[in-house]
Design a protein around this motif. Structure first.
Motif, PDB file in Angstrom:
ATOM      1  N   CYS A   1       6.055 -15.629 -39.370  1.00 57.54           N
ATOM      2  CA  CYS A   1       5.684 -14.218 -39.527  1.00 57.54           C
ATOM      3  C   CYS A   1       5.648 -13.551 -38.153  1.00 57.54           C
ATOM      4  CB  CYS A   1       4.306 -14.087 -40.177  1.00 57.54           C
ATOM      5  SG  CYS A   1       4.270 -14.673 -41.865  1.00 57.54           S
TER       6      CYS A   1
ATOM      7  N   CYS B   1      -0.997 -12.574 -39.444  1.00 58.66           N
ATOM      8  CA  CYS B   1      -0.433 -11.974 -40.653  1.00 58.66           C
ATOM      9  C   CYS B   1      -1.184 -12.483 -41.888  1.00 58.66           C
ATOM     10  CB  CYS B   1       1.044 -12.341 -40.761  1.00 58.66           C
ATOM     11  SG  CYS B   1       1.876 -11.566 -42.145  1.00 58.66           S
TER      12      CYS B   1
ATOM     13  N   HIS C   1       0.004 -11.825 -44.922  1.00 55.35           N
ATOM     14  CA  HIS C   1       1.072 -11.954 -45.927  1.00 55.35           C
ATOM     15  C   HIS C   1       0.813 -11.076 -47.155  1.00 55.35           C
ATOM     16  CE1 HIS C   1       1.109 -15.385 -43.347  1.00 55.35           C
ATOM     17  NE2 HIS C   1       0.201 -16.039 -44.027  1.00 55.35           N
TER      18      HIS C   1
ATOM     19  N   CYS D   1       6.846 -10.113 -42.340  1.00 52.04           N
ATOM     20  CA  CYS D   1       6.137 -11.261 -42.933  1.00 52.04           C
ATOM     21  C   CYS D   1       7.161 -12.205 -43.574  1.00 52.04           C
ATOM     22  CB  CYS D   1       5.126 -10.793 -43.966  1.00 52.04           C
ATOM     23  SG  CYS D   1       4.402 -12.162 -44.882  1.00 52.04           S
ATOM     24  N   ALA D   2       7.216 -13.408 -43.040  1.00 50.44           N
ATOM     25  CA  ALA D   2       8.209 -14.387 -43.516  1.00 50.44           C
ATOM     26  C   ALA D   2       7.869 -14.888 -44.918  1.00 50.44           C
ATOM     27  CB  ALA D   2       8.279 -15.555 -42.540  1.00 50.44           C
ATOM     28  N   VAL D   3       6.595 -14.857 -45.251  1.00 47.43           N
ATOM     29  CA  VAL D   3       6.180 -15.323 -46.580  1.00 47.43           C
ATOM     30  C   VAL D   3       6.696 -14.348 -47.642  1.00 47.43           C
ATOM     31  CG1 VAL D   3       4.200 -15.809 -48.078  1.00 47.43           C
ATOM     32  CG2 VAL D   3       4.144 -16.526 -45.680  1.00 47.43           C
TER      33      VAL D   3
HETATM   34 ZN   LIG Z   1       3.056 -13.176 -43.234  1.00 44.49          ZN
END
Ligand SMILES: [Zn+2]
Ligand SMILES: Nc1nc2c(ncn2[C@@H]2O[C@H](COP(=O)(O)OP(=O)(O)O)[C@@H](O)[C@H]2O)c(=O)[nH]1
Ligand SMILES: [Mg+2]
Length: 355
Positions: A281, A286, A288, A294-296
């Motif tokens: 992220c 983060c 999420h 945000c990578a999630v």
């Molecule tokens: Zn995230």
């Protein structure tokens, strides 16, 4: 004579007992709790015990003995006693107390393993498994997933897909009451001196499994009503059973809602397989939820993380945070209250000195 080592008594417990002011009295393990009394097994037999006033005073109800606790008691009759002390609790299965916001309830203690029991019918619910896994990991209790009633016919592909994010973190056993081999497999997980708790919704087949492991009807089981699919009878009492040439198992009553109190978000992320994404992220802190980069959320959008798993993550985290915040608030209130009491006491004292 009961051999308490079969019930888990060991040197560590002996050492803990020596630290009690009541170390010269008898020890035993709580097998069953009623409202105000406790069934305790000791070397010399079974005792129905009550708590001393001292044990009740100033204690939160969650600190009262629970099934699995090791206690020190004084026998007052052949089969009656008074509990004087409880040895410090470890490896306890807690849940959020029904209807409470800041109180947890101890379901069973000194637990080595937990069998998370779910039936492979319409009530199969992967979210419930995640919930138990989170709660158990906080207490270092080894979980095992037991999927029951394979004889009813189920879609293997569907089930495997539903638990794909969990199955490499938890052993999975499939059982049917019609297949003795499937029950034998379970037995391999229970060692002499170990305690295993069975958790899961009522009707999942917990008591049936324990009876099968025991080779006899030690617990009452419910029967499924054909028209509603619901269990008619559900066990409302917890029971501890010593299996022949094996460990101790504890049956728990099925609860509709199993509220979590473990607010370790790292563990939650590990269980739900989202830790790897979290590290990517944009912001270190983060949450999420709606942050940029945000990578999630990205992984949810492109299908790498199942949206159900993501929702579960948010829900369990929210629940656990809510619990933790409520506990903190309660402590703060208690602290300021006791400060007030001290102040009032001080003032009274001053007045007495002056008059
Ligand atoms: Zn995230
Ligand atoms: N078809 C089938 N029914 C089962 C199996 N295990 C349990 N049951 C039934 O499911 C119902 C609930 O079982 P029970 O052990 O009382 O569930 P508990 O509430 O989790 O203790 C009972 O009617 C059992 O006979 C199984 O492997 N196959
Ligand atoms: Mg039962």
């Amino acid at each position: 004579m009961n051999d308490l080592q079969l019930y888990g008594w060991n040197e560590e417990l002996f050492r803990r007992k020596q630290e009690s002011a009541y170390k010269d009295f008898t020890h035993g393990r709580v097998m069953l709790t009623h409202k105000t009394c406790y069934e305790v097994i000791s070397e010399t037999g079974y005792y129905t015990c009550e708590l001393t006033g001292n044990m009740m005073y100033g204690r939160d109800a969650s600190e009262y003995p629970c099934t699995g606790d090791w206690v020190i008691f004084q026998s007052i009759d052949r089969d009656k006693g008074i509990i004087l002390d409880v040895l410090p609790r470890v490896k306890t299965l807690y849940r959020l107390k029904n209807g409470a916001v800041s109180q947890q309830q101890a379901i069973a203690s000194y637990i080595d393993k937990a069998f998370i029991v779910q039936s492979l019918d319409s009530r199969f619910n992967v979210r419930r498994i995640e919930r138990f896994m989170l709660q158990l990991s906080g207490e270092d209790i080894q979980p095992l997933l037991v999927l029951t009633k394979t004889d009813l016919g189920f879609n293997t592909g569907e089930i495997e897909k539903a638990i794909i994010h969990l199955s490499h973190k938890i052993p999975v056993c499939y059982t049917s009451i019609e297949s003795p081999e499937s029950i034998d497999k379970l037995r391999e997980f229970i060692r002499v001196g170990e305690t295993v708790v069975f958790t899961g919704m009522s009707g999942a087949g917990k008591s049936t499994l324990i009876n099968a492991l025991c080779g006899q009807e030690v617990l009452r089981t419910g029967s499924i009503s054909d028209s509603t699919g619901k269990g008619k009878h559900t066990s409302t009492r917890r029971e501890m059973v010593l299996l022949p040439e094996s460990g101790v198992v504890i049956d728990t009553p099925g609860v509709k809602l199993f509220g979590v109190t473990n607010n370790d978000t790292d563990t939650l992320s590990d269980i739900l397989d989202i830790s790897d994404y979290e590290g990517k992220c944009r912001f270190k802190d983060c949450r999420h939820v709606n942050e940029k980069g945000c990578a999630v959320i990205e992984a949810v959008e492109n299908g790498e993380i199942d949206s159900g798993v993501y929702e579960s993550y948010l829900k369990l985290r929210r629940e656990a945070w809510h619990y933790a915040a409520s506990v903190q608030e309660k402590r703060k209130k208690e602290k300021s209250l006791s400060k007030l009491v001290e102040e009032v006491k001080g003032r009274k004292l001053n007045r007495q000195v002056l008059s």
